[in-house]
Design a protein around this motif. Structure first.
Motif, PDB file in Angstrom:
ATOM      1  N   GLU A 393      70.244 140.965  23.973  1.00  0.00           N
ATOM      2  CA  GLU A 393      69.404 139.800  24.270  1.00  0.00           C
ATOM      3  C   GLU A 393      67.965 140.046  23.830  1.00  0.00           C
ATOM      4  OE1 GLU A 393      70.767 137.051  25.342  1.00  0.00           O
ATOM      5  OE2 GLU A 393      72.717 138.011  25.530  1.00  0.00           O
ATOM      6  N   LYS A 394      67.233 138.940  23.745  1.00  0.00           N
ATOM      7  CA  LYS A 394      65.828 139.036  23.330  1.00  0.00           C
ATOM      8  C   LYS A 394      64.920 139.520  24.459  1.00  0.00           C
ATOM      9  CE  LYS A 394      65.142 136.297  19.267  1.00  0.00           C
ATOM     10  NZ  LYS A 394      66.283 135.418  18.980  1.00  0.00           N
ATOM     11  N   SER A 395      65.445 139.456  25.673  1.00  0.00           N
ATOM     12  CA  SER A 395      64.645 140.010  26.765  1.00  0.00           C
ATOM     13  C   SER A 395      65.553 140.860  27.638  1.00  0.00           C
ATOM     14  CB  SER A 395      63.967 138.905  27.559  1.00  0.00           C
ATOM     15  OG  SER A 395      64.777 138.493  28.617  1.00  0.00           O
ATOM     16  N   CYS A 396      64.974 141.868  28.226  1.00  0.00           N
ATOM     17  CA  CYS A 396      65.754 142.825  29.000  1.00  0.00           C
ATOM     18  C   CYS A 396      65.072 143.053  30.341  1.00  0.00           C
ATOM     19  CB  CYS A 396      65.836 144.134  28.217  1.00  0.00           C
ATOM     20  SG  CYS A 396      66.691 145.442  29.111  1.00  0.00           S
ATOM     21  N   SER A 397      65.829 142.936  31.430  1.00  0.00           N
ATOM     22  CA  SER A 397      65.275 143.193  32.756  1.00  0.00           C
ATOM     23  C   SER A 397      65.792 144.524  33.277  1.00  0.00           C
ATOM     24  CB  SER A 397      65.676 142.088  33.731  1.00  0.00           C
ATOM     25  OG  SER A 397      65.104 140.868  33.329  1.00  0.00           O
ATOM     26  N   VAL A 398      64.901 145.275  33.858  1.00  0.00           N
ATOM     27  CA  VAL A 398      65.273 146.574  34.415  1.00  0.00           C
ATOM     28  C   VAL A 398      65.006 146.556  35.913  1.00  0.00           C
ATOM     29  CG1 VAL A 398      64.888 149.063  34.300  1.00  0.00           C
ATOM     30  CG2 VAL A 398      64.533 147.653  32.256  1.00  0.00           C
ATOM     31  N   PHE A 399      65.947 147.081  36.675  1.00  0.00           N
ATOM     32  CA  PHE A 399      65.772 147.173  38.118  1.00  0.00           C
ATOM     33  C   PHE A 399      65.907 148.647  38.503  1.00  0.00           C
ATOM     34  CE2 PHE A 399      66.296 142.646  39.113  1.00  0.00           C
ATOM     35  CZ  PHE A 399      66.835 142.199  37.920  1.00  0.00           C
ATOM     36  N   VAL A 400      64.899 149.166  39.161  1.00  0.00           N
ATOM     37  CA  VAL A 400      64.979 150.539  39.639  1.00  0.00           C
ATOM     38  C   VAL A 400      64.893 150.488  41.154  1.00  0.00           C
ATOM     39  CG1 VAL A 400      63.764 152.735  39.755  1.00  0.00           C
ATOM     40  CG2 VAL A 400      64.003 151.564  37.559  1.00  0.00           C
ATOM     41  N   SER A 401      65.831 151.162  41.804  1.00  0.00           N
ATOM     42  CA  SER A 401      65.769 151.204  43.257  1.00  0.00           C
ATOM     43  C   SER A 401      65.946 152.632  43.736  1.00  0.00           C
ATOM     44  CB  SER A 401      66.843 150.297  43.872  1.00  0.00           C
ATOM     45  OG  SER A 401      68.121 150.789  43.548  1.00  0.00           O
ATOM     46  N   ALA A 402      65.430 152.875  44.925  1.00  0.00           N
ATOM     47  CA  ALA A 402      65.541 154.200  45.523  1.00  0.00           C
ATOM     48  C   ALA A 402      65.376 154.064  47.018  1.00  0.00           C
ATOM     49  CB  ALA A 402      64.462 155.122  44.962  1.00  0.00           C
ATOM     50  N   LYS A 403      65.791 155.101  47.727  1.00  0.00           N
ATOM     51  CA  LYS A 403      65.577 155.082  49.172  1.00  0.00           C
ATOM     52  C   LYS A 403      64.429 156.023  49.503  1.00  0.00           C
ATOM     53  CE  LYS A 403      69.567 153.646  51.791  1.00  0.00           C
ATOM     54  NZ  LYS A 403      70.657 154.100  52.680  1.00  0.00           N
ATOM     55  N   SER A 404      63.540 155.523  50.345  1.00  0.00           N
ATOM     56  CA  SER A 404      62.415 156.329  50.780  1.00  0.00           C
ATOM     57  C   SER A 404      62.263 156.122  52.278  1.00  0.00           C
ATOM     58  CB  SER A 404      61.150 155.880  50.047  1.00  0.00           C
ATOM     59  OG  SER A 404      60.047 156.616  50.517  1.00  0.00           O
ATOM     60  N   GLN A 405      62.343 157.183  53.020  1.00  0.00           N
ATOM     61  CA  GLN A 405      62.255 157.125  54.489  1.00  0.00           C
ATOM     62  C   GLN A 405      63.224 156.100  55.067  1.00  0.00           C
ATOM     63  OE1 GLN A 405      57.963 156.407  54.603  1.00  0.00           O
ATOM     64  NE2 GLN A 405      57.731 158.439  55.466  1.00  0.00           N
ATOM     65  N   GLY A 406      64.421 156.103  54.528  1.00  0.00           N
ATOM     66  CA  GLY A 406      65.474 155.239  55.056  1.00  0.00           C
ATOM     67  C   GLY A 406      65.408 153.804  54.597  1.00  0.00           C
ATOM     68  N   LYS A 407      64.371 153.473  53.824  1.00  0.00           N
ATOM     69  CA  LYS A 407      64.240 152.092  53.368  1.00  0.00           C
ATOM     70  C   LYS A 407      64.513 151.995  51.881  1.00  0.00           C
ATOM     71  CE  LYS A 407      61.106 149.785  56.506  1.00  0.00           C
ATOM     72  NZ  LYS A 407      59.795 149.209  56.693  1.00  0.00           N
ATOM     73  N   LYS A 408      65.132 150.880  51.504  1.00  0.00           N
ATOM     74  CA  LYS A 408      65.363 150.669  50.085  1.00  0.00           C
ATOM     75  C   LYS A 408      64.110 150.067  49.449  1.00  0.00           C
ATOM     76  CE  LYS A 408      68.577 148.650  46.780  1.00  0.00           C
ATOM     77  NZ  LYS A 408      69.599 147.642  46.542  1.00  0.00           N
ATOM     78  N   VAL A 409      63.719 150.664  48.370  1.00  0.00           N
ATOM     79  CA  VAL A 409      62.542 150.182  47.647  1.00  0.00           C
ATOM     80  C   VAL A 409      63.005 149.791  46.258  1.00  0.00           C
ATOM     81  CG1 VAL A 409      60.232 150.766  46.876  1.00  0.00           C
ATOM     82  CG2 VAL A 409      61.155 151.837  48.921  1.00  0.00           C
ATOM     83  N   GLU A 410      62.518 148.671  45.770  1.00  0.00           N
ATOM     84  CA  GLU A 410      62.990 148.225  44.465  1.00  0.00           C
ATOM     85  C   GLU A 410      61.841 147.701  43.607  1.00  0.00           C
ATOM     86  OE1 GLU A 410      66.897 146.080  43.933  1.00  0.00           O
ATOM     87  OE2 GLU A 410      65.529 144.462  43.414  1.00  0.00           O
ATOM     88  N   ALA A 411      61.931 147.965  42.324  1.00  0.00           N
ATOM     89  CA  ALA A 411      60.968 147.392  41.382  1.00  0.00           C
ATOM     90  C   ALA A 411      61.760 146.811  40.225  1.00  0.00           C
ATOM     91  CB  ALA A 411      60.021 148.469  40.858  1.00  0.00           C
TER      92      ALA A 411
END
Ligand code: ZN
Length: 434
Positions: A393-411
Motif C-alpha cells: 500500500e501507499k501508506s503503512c501504519s505501525v502499532f507498537v505495544s508493550a506492558k509497563s507496570q501492568g498497563k498496556k501502552v500503545e503507540a
C-alpha cells in the motif's frame, strides 16, 4: 519520564449524541474564528504530515490521515440557571465543568469541518477528539454558552431550524435572532441545518402545519403533498440559511433523529455531506456519513457525558484500557507522516521513555503484514523490524505495544511509501546487477 509517557496521551473517550438541531463549528472557508484552534498547524504537528528532513526525500501530496482517530460529538440545547426540563436543559456551571473536563482529559475539541475533511482523507485529526454542537437555536447558546466556549478556545457548531429563529412561526422569546447568528458566523462559528419546522420527516407521520393566518392543524401528509413539505424541510431550510447568512451548509441534524432512506436521499441530493442523529457513539474513520451519532447531554443524566468520555478512552475492541503514547516520543523511524522511497523499510521505535518494559511484552504490528517478528533490545529500549516482504500500500501504519507496570501502552504512526525505481537506491549504494 515514564509518568509523562503514560499520562500524556491517555486519551479518554467522549461520547456525544446529537440532538435535534444544532449549529456547528467553523468551516475553514469562513472567517477564522477567534475560538477556533489553529487547525492546520495542530494537524500537521500531530499527524506528522510534513516529511522529516534528512530521511525523507519526498513529500506526499495528500496527507496520510490517521485512520485510528476517534471523535465523540456532544449535543446541547438550552443553558438555564434553574433546570425545569432536564431533557434539554443544563446549568451554565455544569456545562462549563464538562468543557473543563475535556481539557483536563486531553481531549481535543475540533471544528466539525475538520471531521468532514478527515473523513474525506484530506486532513488528519488528533487521536481522540470531541465536537460540540448546539441544537435548535436558543439565545442562551449565544449569550451563555458562547462566552464559556470562547474562554476555552473551543470551536462549535449550531444546528438551526429556520422557523425557530426569532420572527419565524416557531421562534419564541428564547429564540436566537438572525443578527446573533450573523455575529457568530463572523466569528467563525459553524452554522448548519436542522430542518424548517423541526418535525418527524418520514412520510405519513403526524405533523403540525401552520396556515398563513397562524392557525395550526395536525395532519398526516402523503404523496405529492408530503414531497413538497419534506423538500422544504430538508432543502428549503438549507437554502434559506445559505441565503440569509451567505454561508455554505453541508451538515444536517435530523429532528429527533427520525428519518429513512428517502429523507437521506433528499439530503444527499441537496448537497449535505453529513447527517446527524442523537444515538451517541464514537465516530471512526469508517462510520457512515449519513448517520453520525451524537451524545445528547441532559441535566439529570451526567452519566451520558461520563460514558462518552470513557468510550473514547477505551480501546475500540472493548478490551483492557490502553495508554496511548505519541509516536514523536518514540523517535520512530520512518517518522510519522514521512514518505520513504522503499517498500522494504527498516521500522524502529525507541521505547525507553515509557519506563520499565515487561520482558516479552513488546509487540509490533504493521498494516498489510500483521504482527511481525520484531526484535527488542532491552539495553537501548529499541524495537526494530526490517521489512522483508514488500509493502503493497501507499501508506503503512505501525502499532507498537508493550506492558509497563501492568498497563498496556500503545503507540501508532503512519508513513507513506513512494517507490521510485530510478532513485530507490542512492547511487553510492548501488551494486552492479548480476
Ligand atoms: Zn432539535
Amino acid at each position: 519520564m515514564m509518568i509523562r509517557f503514560a499520562i500524556l496521551p491517555l486519551i479518554l473517550a467522549l461520547n456525544f449524541s446529537m440532538c435535534k438541531k444544532n449549529p456547528s463549528a467553523a468551516d475553514s472557508s469562513k472567517p477564522a474564528a477567534s475560538s477556533s484552534p489553529p487547525a492546520e498547524a495542530s494537524t500537521a504537528a500531530s499527524t506528522g504530515v510534513s516529511a522529516g528532513p534528512a530521511s525523507s526525500p519526498a513529500r506526499i501530496n495528500k496527507p496520510v490521515v490517521d485512520q485510528t482517530a476517534q471523535t465523540i460529538i456532544f449535543c446541547y440545547h438550552l443553558l438555564v440557571d434553574k433546570v425545569r426540563y432536564p431533557g434539554t436543559e443544563i446549568t451554565p456551571a455544569a456545562f462549563e465543568a464538562q468543557m473543563k473536563q475535556l481539557k483536563d482529559r486531553g481531549i481535543t475539541v475540533i471544528p466539525m469541518q475538520d471531521l468532514l475533511a478527515w473523513k474525506r482523507g484530506e486532513k488528519s485529526i488528533p487521536p481522540r477528539c470531541a465536537i460540540i454542537t448546539f441544537d435548535d437555536g436558543y439565545k442562551s447558546q449565544y449569550e451563555v454558552a458562547w462566552p464559556i466556549l470562547k474562554k476555552y478556545g473551543y470551536p462549535f457548531t449550531m444546528f438551526i431550524y429556520t422557523e425557530g429563529v426569532r420572527g419565524g412561526s416557531l421562534g419564541g422569546g428564547g429564540a436566537i435572532t438572525w443578527e446573533q447568528l450573523a455575529d457568530m458566523r463572523d466569528n467563525g462559528v459553524d452554522i448548519e441545518a436542522h430542518s424548517a419546522t423541526h418535525q418527524d420527516l418520514r412520510e405519513g407521520h403526524t405533523i403540525t402545519l401552520a396556515s398563513p393566518g397562524g392557525k395550526k392543524t395536525r395532519t398526516k401528509l402523503t404523496g405529492p403533498q408530503y414531497e413538497q413539505w419534506v423538500q422544504n424541510e430538508v432543502v428549503g431550510c438549507k437554502q434559506l440559511l445559505e441565503q440569509r447568512l451567505g454561508i455554505k451548509i453541508n451538515c444536517f441534524a435530523v429532528p429527533f433523529g427520525n428519518y429513512n432512506e428517502h429523507v437521506k436521499e433528499l439530503a444527499r441530493n441537496a448537497g449535505y455531506e453529513a447527517m446527524f442523529t442523537v444515538y451517541g457513539q464514537p465516530i471512526t474513520f469508517t462510520s457512515p456519513m449519513d448517520s453520525i451519532g451524537r451524545y445528547a447531554i441532559e441535566a439529570n443524566k451526567p452519566k451520558v457525558f461520563e460514558d462518552a468520555v470513557k468510550m473514547i478512552g477505551a480501546s475500540t475492541s472493548g478490551g483492557a484500557p490502553v495508554a496511548e503514547v505519541g509516536a514523536k516520543d518514540l523517535a520512530t523511524q520512518p517518522a510519522d507522516g514521512e514518505t520513504v522511497r522503499t517498500a522494504l523499510p527498516l521500522i524502529k521505535a525507541n521505547l525507553s521513555g515509557i519506563g520499565q518494559i515487561e520482558p516479552g511484552s513488546v509487540q509490533m504490528r504493521v498494516s498489510g503484514l500483521g504482527v511481525v517478528p520484531a526484535t527488542y533490545d532491552p539495553k537501548t529500549g529499541t524495537v526494530s523490524y526490517q521489512v522483508t516482504q514488500k509493502l503493497r500500500e501507499k501508506s503503512c501504519s505501525v502499532f507498537v505495544s508493550a506492558k509497563s507496570q501492568g498497563k498496556k501502552v500503545e503507540a501508532h504512526w503512519t508513513f507513506g511509501i513512494e517507490e521510485s525505481p530510478a532513485r530507490a537506491v542512492p547511487p553510492a549504494a548501488q551494486t552492479p546487477k548480476k
